[in-house]
Write a protein that holds these residues in place. Structure first.
Motif, PDB file in Angstrom:
ATOM      1  N   VAL A 221      31.158  55.262  51.768  1.00 21.38           N
ATOM      2  CA  VAL A 221      31.595  54.166  50.894  1.00 21.38           C
ATOM      3  C   VAL A 221      30.390  53.408  50.353  1.00 21.38           C
ATOM      4  CG1 VAL A 221      32.850  51.975  50.803  1.00 21.38           C
ATOM      5  CG2 VAL A 221      33.838  53.933  52.006  1.00 21.38           C
ATOM      6  N   ASP A 222      29.378  53.206  51.176  1.00 19.60           N
ATOM      7  CA  ASP A 222      28.155  52.546  50.719  1.00 19.60           C
ATOM      8  C   ASP A 222      27.507  53.345  49.588  1.00 19.60           C
ATOM      9  OD1 ASP A 222      26.144  50.430  51.024  1.00 19.60           O
ATOM     10  OD2 ASP A 222      24.838  52.022  51.725  1.00 19.60           O
ATOM     11  N   ALA A 223      27.523  54.660  49.711  1.00 19.07           N
ATOM     12  CA  ALA A 223      26.977  55.515  48.654  1.00 19.07           C
ATOM     13  C   ALA A 223      27.769  55.377  47.361  1.00 19.07           C
ATOM     14  CB  ALA A 223      26.968  56.971  49.118  1.00 19.07           C
ATOM     15  N   VAL A 224      29.100  55.308  47.495  1.00 18.21           N
ATOM     16  CA  VAL A 224      29.956  55.131  46.308  1.00 18.21           C
ATOM     17  C   VAL A 224      29.634  53.820  45.611  1.00 18.21           C
ATOM     18  CG1 VAL A 224      32.330  54.784  45.537  1.00 18.21           C
ATOM     19  CG2 VAL A 224      31.814  56.576  47.198  1.00 18.21           C
ATOM     20  N   MET A 225      29.481  52.747  46.394  1.00 23.53           N
ATOM     21  CA  MET A 225      29.206  51.440  45.808  1.00 23.53           C
ATOM     22  C   MET A 225      27.838  51.413  45.136  1.00 23.53           C
ATOM     23  SD  MET A 225      31.873  49.622  46.203  1.00 23.53           S
ATOM     24  CE  MET A 225      31.315  47.945  45.931  1.00 23.53           C
ATOM     25  N   ARG A 226      26.841  51.987  45.786  1.00 23.27           N
ATOM     26  CA  ARG A 226      25.486  51.978  45.230  1.00 23.27           C
ATOM     27  C   ARG A 226      25.364  52.855  43.990  1.00 23.27           C
ATOM     28  NH1 ARG A 226      21.663  49.759  48.610  1.00 23.27           N
ATOM     29  NH2 ARG A 226      22.351  49.296  50.743  1.00 23.27           N
ATOM     30  N   SER A 227      26.321  53.773  43.834  1.00 24.68           N
ATOM     31  CA  SER A 227      26.261  54.694  42.689  1.00 24.68           C
ATOM     32  C   SER A 227      26.925  54.142  41.443  1.00 24.68           C
ATOM     33  CB  SER A 227      26.896  56.035  43.070  1.00 24.68           C
ATOM     34  OG  SER A 227      26.211  56.634  44.148  1.00 24.68           O
ATOM     35  N   GLY A 228      27.504  52.939  41.531  1.00 24.43           N
ATOM     36  CA  GLY A 228      28.047  52.324  40.321  1.00 24.43           C
ATOM     37  C   GLY A 228      29.466  51.807  40.410  1.00 24.43           C
ATOM     38  N   LEU A 229      30.186  52.113  41.509  1.00 21.81           N
ATOM     39  CA  LEU A 229      31.565  51.640  41.590  1.00 21.81           C
ATOM     40  C   LEU A 229      31.627  50.118  41.694  1.00 21.81           C
ATOM     41  CD1 LEU A 229      34.548  52.472  41.729  1.00 21.81           C
ATOM     42  CD2 LEU A 229      34.336  52.476  44.222  1.00 21.81           C
ATOM     43  N   ASP A 230      30.596  49.516  42.283  1.00 24.52           N
ATOM     44  CA  ASP A 230      30.607  48.061  42.393  1.00 24.52           C
ATOM     45  C   ASP A 230      30.656  47.397  41.029  1.00 24.52           C
ATOM     46  OD1 ASP A 230      28.085  48.961  41.771  1.00 24.52           O
ATOM     47  OD2 ASP A 230      27.037  47.440  42.942  1.00 24.52           O
ATOM     48  N   THR A 231      29.967  47.991  40.040  1.00 25.43           N
ATOM     49  CA  THR A 231      29.978  47.450  38.682  1.00 25.43           C
ATOM     50  C   THR A 231      31.363  47.547  38.068  1.00 25.43           C
ATOM     51  OG1 THR A 231      27.669  48.114  38.389  1.00 25.43           O
ATOM     52  CG2 THR A 231      28.929  47.607  36.398  1.00 25.43           C
ATOM     53  N   VAL A 232      32.030  48.687  38.285  1.00 23.83           N
ATOM     54  CA  VAL A 232      33.385  48.883  37.760  1.00 23.83           C
ATOM     55  C   VAL A 232      34.349  47.893  38.392  1.00 23.83           C
ATOM     56  CG1 VAL A 232      35.305  50.515  37.568  1.00 23.83           C
ATOM     57  CG2 VAL A 232      32.946  51.324  37.299  1.00 23.83           C
ATOM     58  N   MET A 233      34.264  47.739  39.732  1.00 20.90           N
ATOM     59  CA  MET A 233      35.205  46.883  40.440  1.00 20.90           C
ATOM     60  C   MET A 233      35.011  45.412  40.101  1.00 20.90           C
ATOM     61  SD  MET A 233      37.288  48.776  42.052  1.00 20.90           S
ATOM     62  CE  MET A 233      38.084  47.459  42.961  1.00 20.90           C
ATOM     63  N   ARG A 234      33.813  45.023  39.753  1.00 23.51           N
ATOM     64  CA  ARG A 234      33.583  43.617  39.393  1.00 23.51           C
ATOM     65  C   ARG A 234      34.413  43.209  38.187  1.00 23.51           C
ATOM     66  NH1 ARG A 234      29.459  41.469  42.340  1.00 23.51           N
ATOM     67  NH2 ARG A 234      27.983  42.979  43.235  1.00 23.51           N
ATOM     68  N   GLY A 235      34.720  44.170  37.315  1.00 23.46           N
ATOM     69  CA  GLY A 235      35.536  43.869  36.148  1.00 23.46           C
ATOM     70  C   GLY A 235      37.019  43.826  36.452  1.00 23.46           C
ATOM     71  N   VAL A 236      37.397  44.206  37.679  1.00 26.37           N
ATOM     72  CA  VAL A 236      38.815  44.271  38.060  1.00 26.37           C
ATOM     73  C   VAL A 236      39.197  43.137  39.010  1.00 26.37           C
ATOM     74  CG1 VAL A 236      40.574  45.690  39.208  1.00 26.37           C
ATOM     75  CG2 VAL A 236      38.839  46.783  37.764  1.00 26.37           C
ATOM     76  N   VAL A 237      38.293  42.801  39.923  1.00 21.53           N
ATOM     77  CA  VAL A 237      38.606  41.818  40.962  1.00 21.53           C
ATOM     78  C   VAL A 237      38.486  40.396  40.413  1.00 21.53           C
ATOM     79  CG1 VAL A 237      37.979  40.959  43.244  1.00 21.53           C
ATOM     80  CG2 VAL A 237      37.736  43.399  42.719  1.00 21.53           C
ATOM     81  N   PRO A 238      39.540  39.566  40.537  1.00 23.90           N
ATOM     82  CA  PRO A 238      39.455  38.169  40.085  1.00 23.90           C
ATOM     83  C   PRO A 238      38.378  37.400  40.851  1.00 23.90           C
ATOM     84  CG  PRO A 238      41.731  38.816  40.511  1.00 23.90           C
ATOM     85  CD  PRO A 238      40.865  39.910  41.054  1.00 23.90           C
ATOM     86  N   VAL A 239      37.859  36.368  40.216  1.00 20.95           N
ATOM     87  CA  VAL A 239      36.787  35.575  40.807  1.00 20.95           C
ATOM     88  C   VAL A 239      37.321  34.176  41.101  1.00 20.95           C
ATOM     89  CG1 VAL A 239      34.485  34.607  40.467  1.00 20.95           C
ATOM     90  CG2 VAL A 239      35.037  36.878  39.551  1.00 20.95           C
ATOM     91  N   GLY A 240      36.952  33.631  42.266  1.00 19.51           N
ATOM     92  CA  GLY A 240      37.305  32.258  42.597  1.00 19.51           C
ATOM     93  C   GLY A 240      38.245  32.156  43.781  1.00 19.51           C
ATOM     94  N   GLN A 241      38.584  30.900  44.120  1.00 17.92           N
ATOM     95  CA  GLN A 241      39.458  30.639  45.267  1.00 17.92           C
ATOM     96  C   GLN A 241      40.707  29.848  44.863  1.00 17.92           C
ATOM     97  OE1 GLN A 241      37.239  30.572  49.305  1.00 17.92           O
ATOM     98  NE2 GLN A 241      36.162  29.048  48.055  1.00 17.92           N
ATOM     99  N   SER A 242      41.019  29.843  43.565  1.00 20.94           N
ATOM    100  CA  SER A 242      42.265  29.224  43.127  1.00 20.94           C
ATOM    101  C   SER A 242      43.435  30.094  43.568  1.00 20.94           C
ATOM    102  CB  SER A 242      42.273  29.077  41.609  1.00 20.94           C
ATOM    103  OG  SER A 242      42.296  30.362  40.990  1.00 20.94           O
ATOM    104  N   LEU A 243      44.638  29.542  43.534  1.00 17.20           N
ATOM    105  CA  LEU A 243      45.813  30.302  43.954  1.00 17.20           C
ATOM    106  C   LEU A 243      46.006  31.568  43.120  1.00 17.20           C
ATOM    107  CD1 LEU A 243      48.273  30.660  45.735  1.00 17.20           C
ATOM    108  CD2 LEU A 243      49.541  29.109  44.214  1.00 17.20           C
ATOM    109  N   PRO A 244      45.923  31.495  41.773  1.00 13.47           N
ATOM    110  CA  PRO A 244      46.058  32.735  40.991  1.00 13.47           C
ATOM    111  C   PRO A 244      44.983  33.771  41.335  1.00 13.47           C
ATOM    112  CG  PRO A 244      46.310  30.824  39.571  1.00 13.47           C
ATOM    113  CD  PRO A 244      45.830  30.313  40.893  1.00 13.47           C
ATOM    114  N   ALA A 245      43.743  33.302  41.561  1.00 13.66           N
ATOM    115  CA  ALA A 245      42.662  34.236  41.910  1.00 13.66           C
ATOM    116  C   ALA A 245      42.932  34.888  43.262  1.00 13.66           C
ATOM    117  CB  ALA A 245      41.323  33.513  41.931  1.00 13.66           C
ATOM    118  N   LEU A 246      43.391  34.113  44.235  1.00 16.64           N
ATOM    119  CA  LEU A 246      43.685  34.665  45.557  1.00 16.64           C
ATOM    120  C   LEU A 246      44.823  35.679  45.490  1.00 16.64           C
ATOM    121  CD1 LEU A 246      43.430  31.476  47.815  1.00 16.64           C
ATOM    122  CD2 LEU A 246      41.696  33.233  47.409  1.00 16.64           C
ATOM    123  N   LEU A 247      45.851  35.382  44.707  1.00 18.08           N
ATOM    124  CA  LEU A 247      46.953  36.340  44.523  1.00 18.08           C
ATOM    125  C   LEU A 247      46.446  37.625  43.875  1.00 18.08           C
ATOM    126  CD1 LEU A 247      49.775  33.916  43.325  1.00 18.08           C
ATOM    127  CD2 LEU A 247      49.843  35.320  45.406  1.00 18.08           C
ATOM    128  N   GLY A 248      45.568  37.475  42.866  1.00 21.95           N
ATOM    129  CA  GLY A 248      45.021  38.656  42.202  1.00 21.95           C
ATOM    130  C   GLY A 248      44.153  39.487  43.121  1.00 21.95           C
TER     131      GLY A 248
END
Length: 413
Positions: A286-313
């Motif tokens: 999994v570390d290899a997958v993340m270092r190979s570029g998946l972390d960049t892809v996932m950053r565009g999918v995972v909501p940011v913050g600690q508001s209720l909508p962000a936590l639900l997302g």
């Protein structure tokens, strides 16, 4: 090319873990896959060593808790639980379901989800058969609670230990914050499962023989209580909870060896070394997958913050990812992305990766173990398992995240 190779390795490892041809251990493929990624330069030896070092305390705890749970079983703890369930329910399916929920939740919280699946599920099966009540709702309860009730403590699930270190909370603080989300998730599970299996849960008790009395394993219960207290103490002192689990396992192990109830070889087998190697190598993959570029892809999918909508997302993304690729890779992928947002976001990931596995068999290794445990007594296909999960998981996630949002404001993080 690196990302393609890493994703292919991850896919092969997960498929093999699900299928396990000829009963071979998961490490048979995971170890070569990790070695291949190191040899091809997708992940460097130094990076792989760092990942293994990061996971060692988690794996050490897992080994100790597996041994502890098996020794508790040898001492008759789960047999006594079955007798208690039979006596209190008195043949009434609805009362038996309540007892299963209580005992499975406690087992999962203290001894981890694997103990619920491997050790408690056969007891529930036997108890339901002896009472001549429908088996399905009670056995489904053990499968779902192995995942849902594992939200409570850092020691309840391997994913919790990973999130525990990322959240930066003490053992007691973690348990306090996650109490409301756990109660909310378990309550939703109870209501929905009782509704889904209403026909199998008549109010009238079924005729049944008087269950035999069994001794209460007081010594084991005292050791477990002290071990649970040890988890909190080691956390306050800045030590890994593995030391408390090791102490509990040592006490029961020495007692069992002195009484010749077990052998050193059996205790070593109970630690399941091949599975521990699988966890470490999966972390490297999994570390290899993340270092190979998946972390960049996932950053565009995972909501940011600690508001209720962000936590639900965040919880929703984590649940879907866990249902698709297993909860352990899912938490390894998501934690580095959400940790900067704060502890609440980390705990929202935990809600997703612990509840989401109820959607599919591949969602957690505990699901696959449960399928193997019940296979001789009943058949639950992938479609039926997912159909029940689709009814329970969405409302349980919403309820748990709402409870988390409230709990964070009460206890702070």
């Amino acid at each position: 090319m690196d990302l393609t190779l890493a994703l292919l390795a991850l896919a092969v490892v997960l498929v093999f873990a699900v299928v396990r041809p000829h009963g071979w251990p998961e490490a048979v493929v995971a170890v070569p896959a990790a070695a291949m990624l190191i040899a091809t330069g997708v992940v460097s030896p130094r990076e792989a060593a760092d990942e293994v070092e990061r996971l060692l305390p988690v794996v050490g705890f897992l080994a100790a808790i597996l041994v502890l749970a098996r020794l508790c079983d040898d001492e008759g703890l789960f047999r006594a639980a079955g007798v208690a369930m039979g006596r209190v329910s008195d043949g009434a399916p609805r009362r038996l379901l309540v007892m299963v929920f209580l005992i499975a939740s406690a087992t999962t919280a203290v001894l981890s989800l694997d103990a619920t699946v491997v050790l408690l599920t056969p007891v529930v099966l036997a108890t339901a058969r002896a009472l001549a009540v429908p088996v399905r709702p009670h056995v489904f309860a053990t499968a779902h609670l192995a995942n849902s009730a594992s939200l409570l403590l850092p020691v309840s699930n391997l994913t919790n230990l990973l999130a525990f270190s990322a959240a930066g909370l003490s053992f007691v603080h973690f348990g306090a914050v996650m109490t409301l989300p756990t109660l909310a998730a378990v309550a939703v599970e109870f209501v929905v499962l009782r509704w889904l299996f209403a026909r199998d849960l008549p109010a009238e008790p079924a005729p049944h023989p008087e269950p035999a009395r069994d001794r209460v394993p007081v010594f084991v219960l005292v050791v477990l209580a002290l071990t649970l207290a040890g988890f909190a103490v080691t956390s306050l002192l800045g030590h890994a909870p593995a030391w408390a689990a090791l102490a509990g396992a040592t006490v029961l192990g020495v007692r069992a060896l002195a009484r010749r109830d077990t052998t050193p070889a059996r205790i070593l087998a109970d630690a399941d070394i091949p599975f521990l190697a699988f966890v470490l190598c999966l972390g490297v993959v999994v570390d290899a997958v993340m270092r190979s570029g998946l972390d960049t892809v996932m950053r565009g999918v995972v909501p940011v913050g600690q508001s209720l909508p962000a936590l639900l997302g965040v919880a929703a993304v984590a649940a879907v990812l866990a249902g698709l690729v297993n909860n352990l890779p899912a938490v390894l992928v998501l934690l580095p992305l959400v940790t900067p947002a704060g502890p609440a976001a980390v705990l929202a990931v935990l809600i997703g990766v612990n509840l989401g596995p109820n959607l599919t068999y591949v969602g957690s290794l505990a699901n696959l173990l449960w399928r193997n445990v019940i296979r001789r007594d009943m058949h639950v296909g992938a479609v039926e398992f997912s159909r029940v999960g689709l009814c329970t998981v969405p409302p349980a996630i919403v309820a748990a995240v709402l409870a988390l949002w409230l709990s964070v404001r009460v206890f702070g993080v």
